[in-house]
Design a protein around this motif. Structure first.
Motif, short mmCIF file in Angstrom:
data_model
loop_
_atom_site.label_atom_id
_atom_site.label_comp_id
_atom_site.label_asym_id
_atom_site.label_seq_id
_atom_site.Cartn_x
_atom_site.Cartn_y
_atom_site.Cartn_z
N LEU A 131 29.24 0.25 32.83
CA LEU A 131 30.02 0.97 33.95
C LEU A 131 30.86 -0.03 34.58
CD1 LEU A 131 27.52 3.57 35.47
CD2 LEU A 131 29.66 4.07 34.34
N PHE A 132 30.13 -1.41 35.00
CA PHE A 132 31.05 -2.46 35.42
C PHE A 132 32.33 -2.71 34.69
CE2 PHE A 132 26.55 -4.42 36.97
CZ PHE A 132 26.64 -3.67 37.99
N GLY A 133 31.99 -3.03 33.21
CA GLY A 133 33.03 -3.21 32.58
C GLY A 133 34.15 -2.38 32.36
N SER A 134 33.94 -0.91 32.77
CA SER A 134 35.11 0.09 32.59
C SER A 134 36.05 -0.09 33.46
CB SER A 134 34.19 1.58 32.85
OG SER A 134 34.03 1.37 34.07
N VAL A 135 35.76 -0.98 34.60
CA VAL A 135 36.62 -1.10 35.80
C VAL A 135 37.01 -2.70 35.78
CG1 VAL A 135 36.88 -0.92 38.35
CG2 VAL A 135 35.86 0.87 37.14
N LEU A 136 35.97 -3.36 35.79
CA LEU A 136 35.86 -4.92 35.97
C LEU A 136 36.52 -5.72 34.74
CD1 LEU A 136 32.91 -5.54 38.28
CD2 LEU A 136 35.41 -5.17 38.93
N ASN A 137 36.42 -5.03 33.57
CA ASN A 137 36.72 -5.71 32.28
C ASN A 137 35.98 -6.78 32.09
OD1 ASN A 137 39.53 -4.53 31.23
ND2 ASN A 137 39.44 -4.28 33.21
N MET A 138 36.56 -8.18 31.64
CA MET A 138 35.75 -9.25 31.20
C MET A 138 35.04 -9.79 32.34
SD MET A 138 35.47 -10.36 28.03
CE MET A 138 35.28 -12.27 28.70
N SER A 139 35.59 -9.50 33.48
CA SER A 139 34.39 -10.10 34.49
C SER A 139 33.13 -9.51 34.64
CB SER A 139 35.36 -9.82 36.03
OG SER A 139 36.57 -10.00 35.96
N SER A 140 32.94 -8.39 34.28
CA SER A 140 31.59 -7.98 34.11
C SER A 140 30.71 -8.58 33.32
CB SER A 140 31.62 -6.47 33.76
OG SER A 140 32.16 -6.28 32.45
N GLY A 145 25.96 -11.94 32.70
CA GLY A 145 25.77 -12.85 31.81
C GLY A 145 25.50 -14.25 32.41
N ASP A 146 26.19 -14.78 33.51
CA ASP A 146 25.63 -15.90 34.47
C ASP A 146 24.67 -15.71 34.99
OD1 ASP A 146 28.20 -17.05 33.24
OD2 ASP A 146 29.28 -17.41 35.19
N LYS A 147 24.30 -14.48 35.43
CA LYS A 147 23.23 -14.39 36.41
C LYS A 147 21.92 -14.34 35.48
CE LYS A 147 21.21 -11.93 40.07
NZ LYS A 147 21.83 -12.11 41.47
N SER A 384 34.54 -8.39 15.04
CA SER A 384 35.15 -9.61 14.64
C SER A 384 34.63 -10.72 15.45
CB SER A 384 36.84 -9.40 15.12
OG SER A 384 37.32 -10.59 14.87
N PRO A 385 34.12 -11.97 14.83
CA PRO A 385 33.79 -13.25 15.42
C PRO A 385 34.90 -13.89 16.15
CG PRO A 385 33.19 -13.03 12.97
CD PRO A 385 34.30 -11.98 13.41
N PHE A 386 36.37 -13.32 15.95
CA PHE A 386 37.30 -13.97 16.59
C PHE A 386 37.82 -13.03 17.92
CE2 PHE A 386 37.72 -14.55 11.74
CZ PHE A 386 37.27 -15.79 11.71
N SER A 387 37.29 -12.21 18.17
CA SER A 387 37.68 -11.18 19.23
C SER A 387 37.37 -12.04 20.62
CB SER A 387 37.10 -9.97 19.46
OG SER A 387 35.61 -10.08 19.48
N GLY A 388 38.13 -12.01 21.75
CA GLY A 388 37.83 -12.41 22.97
C GLY A 388 36.66 -12.55 23.40
N GLN A 390 33.93 -11.81 21.86
CA GLN A 390 32.93 -12.57 21.23
C GLN A 390 32.90 -14.02 21.43
OE1 GLN A 390 30.95 -11.82 17.69
NE2 GLN A 390 31.61 -9.85 17.23
N LEU A 391 34.27 -14.42 21.28
CA LEU A 391 34.28 -15.94 21.72
C LEU A 391 33.94 -16.28 22.82
CD1 LEU A 391 37.84 -16.52 20.13
CD2 LEU A 391 35.95 -17.18 19.26
N SER A 392 34.04 -15.38 23.78
CA SER A 392 33.54 -15.93 25.16
C SER A 392 31.84 -15.95 25.32
CB SER A 392 33.80 -14.74 26.30
OG SER A 392 35.41 -14.71 26.49
N ILE A 393 31.41 -14.90 24.39
CA ILE A 393 29.77 -14.98 24.53
C ILE A 393 29.22 -16.04 23.64
CG2 ILE A 393 27.94 -13.54 23.71
CD1 ILE A 393 29.35 -11.13 24.37
N GLN A 394 29.86 -16.36 22.68
CA GLN A 394 29.61 -17.41 21.64
C GLN A 394 29.75 -18.94 22.51
OE1 GLN A 394 32.14 -17.20 18.20
NE2 GLN A 394 31.59 -15.11 18.24
N SER A 395 30.88 -19.12 23.08
CA SER A 395 31.07 -20.30 23.81
C SER A 395 30.30 -20.67 25.29
CB SER A 395 32.48 -20.50 24.00
OG SER A 395 33.08 -19.62 24.69
#
Length: 428
Positions: A131-140, A145-147, A384-388, A390-395
Motif C-alpha cells: 500500500l505504501f509503494g502504490s503511492v510512494l514508489n521506491m521510497s516505500s 527497509g532502512d527501519k 530480473s537481477p538487473f531491475s532497479g 532488485q539492484l537497490s535491495i542487493q546493494s
C-alpha cells in the motif's frame, strides 16, 4: 552531484511540472513545451548517472536520434519530433509530483518503535509496504527497509517481502510509472479498467508471496515493519481521490491528476502541520531531493527519443512489425517477451515503450495492450537481477542476487499463468 547542478535540475523539473499541468488544465499551451526543461535537466544530470545506466541511456539516445534523422529525411511526419521533444513529460512530471510525498513519509516516520517479529509481522509488512509503494514508489522500500535494517542485515526472506510488495504495485497503481507509460503506450486505455483487472492479479501475487514467506524456515524469528492503520490512511486516500477525480474529469490526463493530487496533498500537509518551516522543507526537496530521481528522468527522456526514432523509421520504410491482430494469444506472448527482455538488463521503460510503438497499429482494444504492458513490467522487475528495485535491495541491504533469483523463478512461472488466465478472461 554538485549542489548547483542538483538545484538547477530540480527547479527546471518544477518548471516542467507547472507547464505540463497548465497545458492539461487550460489547453492554452502545447504539452511538448514541458519537455524542453526536462531535456535541459537531463543534459545536466547525465554526467552523474551510474556508469551501467549511462551506457544504456546513451545507446537509446543514439539509436533514437539516428532513427529520427533517417525518418525525417525520408518523409516522416513532424509529429515524431514533437514526441521526442516531449521527453515523456507526463510521466516525468508525475514522477516529480509523487516524489514530494516522500516528505510526508519521512516526516511521519515514528522513531523508537520496537519492531514486531514473526510470520504475522512479515505478512503485515508485505501488505503494508504494498500500500505504501502504490503511492510512494521506491521510497516505500527504502523507508521500510532502512527501519528493519537498523536492527541488522536483511535476510533473503525480508528482501523478498520488499521486492514482491513493491513489484505487485505495477499491476494496478495509478501512481506508478508503469501505469503512466501503459496509458501513453496504449492510447485509449481506461484507468478504471486497468485498475479493475490489475487489483485481482496483485492480490493473487500477494497471496502467493504470503504463502511462500509463511513457509520459510526463518520467518518466525525475523522482524517486520510496524504497520498500523495510521500509517495506511494516506495511500488509501490518495488512490481514492485520483480514481474519483478521473471519473469526474475524464478529459484530464490521469498522470496530471496524480501529479496535482500529490503536490496539493503535500503542500496542504506541510502548511497545516509545519507552518512556515514547511516552505523551507519543500524548497529543500526541490534543491536536493528531486535530483535523487535523476536516473529515471534521463531514462524517460531517452526512451521518448528511442520510441520516436523507431516509429519514424518504421513509417519511412513502411515496415509493419505488428501482428495482423492483437488478441489474447499475442498478449500472452508479449508478456513473456517483456520478461525475457528484462532478464537481458533492458529497463522496463524501454521495453514497454518499444512494445507499445510496435504493437499499436494492430491493437483494437487498448485496454488489452495496457494490461499486457503492466503485467510484463511487474513480472520483469520481480525476476530480473538487473531491475532497479532488485539492484537497490542487493546493494543497500546486501541481499544476494542468486538467492532472490532462486526464490522467484517458480513464483514468476505461477504468476505468468495467472496473468495469462486474466488476459483470456478479459478477452472472452
Amino acid at each position: 552531484m554538485t549542489p548547483f547542478i542538483a538545484a538547477s535540475g530540480g527547479w527546471l523539473l518544477m518548471i516542467s511540472l507547472v507547464i505540463s499541468l497548465c497545458a492539461q488544465m487550460t489547453g492554452l499551451i502545447s504539452g511538448y513545451w514541458a519537455g524542453v526543461p526536462i531535456w535541459i535537466a537531463a543534459a545536466l544530470f547525465i554526467p552523474y548517472i551510474k556508469p551501467a545506466q549511462k551506457k544504456q541511456i546513451v545507446l537509446l539516445l543514439v539509436i533514437g536520434l539516428a532513427g529520427l534523422i533517417y525518418g525525417m529525411s525520408h518523409g516522416a511526419d513532424m509529429l515524431y519530433v514533437r514526441k521526442a521533444l516531449e521527453a515523456n513529460q507526463n510521466v516525468v512530471t508525475m514522477l516529480i509530483g509523487v516524489g514530494f510525498l516522500r516528505i510526508f513519509a519521512v516526516q511521519s516516520v515514528r522513531s523508537g518503535e520496537t519492531l514486531p517479529q514473526g510470520k504475522s509481522a512479515l505478512l503485515r509488512t508485505l501488505f503494508g509496504t504494498h500500500l505504501f509503494g502504490s503511492v510512494l514508489n521506491m521510497s516505500s522500500v527504502i523507508i521500510v527497509g532502512d527501519k528493519i535494517a537498523a536492527q541488522g542485515r536483511l535476510s533473503t526472506t525480508q528482501g523478498l517481502v520488499l521486492l514482491r510488495a513493491f513489484a505487485a504495485c505495477a499491476f494496478w497503481s495509478p501512481f506508478f510509472a508503469s501505469m503512466g507509460l501503459a496509458l501513453i503506450s496504449a492510447p485509449g486505455a481506461q484507468l478504471s479498467t486497468l485498475v479493475a483487472y490489475g487489483i485481482p492479479v496483485a492480490l493473487v501475487a500477494l497471496g502467493l508471496s504470503a504463502w511462500h514467506i509463511w513457509r520459510q524456515p526463518d520467518s518466525d524469528s525475523l522482524a517486520g515493519y510496524p504497520v498500523t492503520l495510521y500509517s495506511l490512511w494516506m495511500p488509501a486516500l490518495l488512490a481514492v481521490i485520483v480514481i474519483s477525480a478521473h471519473e469526474l474529469f475524464p478529459h484530464v490526463s490521469v498522470l496530471s491528476l496524480v501529479t496535482l493530487t500529490a503536490i496539493t496533498f503535500t503542500a496542504g500537509w506541510l502548511l497545516l502541520k509545519k507552518g512556515k518551516p514547511g516552505v523551507r522543507i519543500a524548497r529543500n526537496h526541490i534543491n536536493v531531493g528531486i535530483a535523487s530521481s535523476c536516473g529515471e528522468v534521463v531514462l524517460f527522456a531517452a526512451a521518448a527519443m528511442l520510441a520516436s526514432g523507431v516509429a519514424a523509421t518504421l513509417m519511412a520504410l513502411d515496415i509493419q512489425l505488428a501482428p495482423a491482430h492483437f488478441g489474447a494469444f499475442e498478449a500472452c506472448i508479449t508478456v513473456l517477451v517483456l520478461i525475457v527482455l528484462a532478464m537481458t538488463g533492458m529497463h522496463p521503460v524501454t521495453s514497454v515503450v518499444l512494445a507499445g510503438s510496435i504493437l499499436a497499429p494492430s491493437v483494437s482494444d487498448p485496454n488489452l495492450l495496457g494490461m499486457t504492458l503492466l503485467m510484463g513490467w511487474s513480472l520483469g522487475i520481480t525476476l530480473s537481477p538487473f531491475s532497479g528495485i532488485q539492484l537497490s535491495i542487493q546493494s543497500r541491504y546486501a541481499v544476494g542476487t542468486k538467492a532472490l533469483l532462486n526464490a522467484n523463478w517458480r513464483y514468476i512461472g505461477m504468476m505468468y499463468l495467472v496473468c495469462s488466465a486474466m488476459i483470456v478472461w478479459y478477452s472472452l
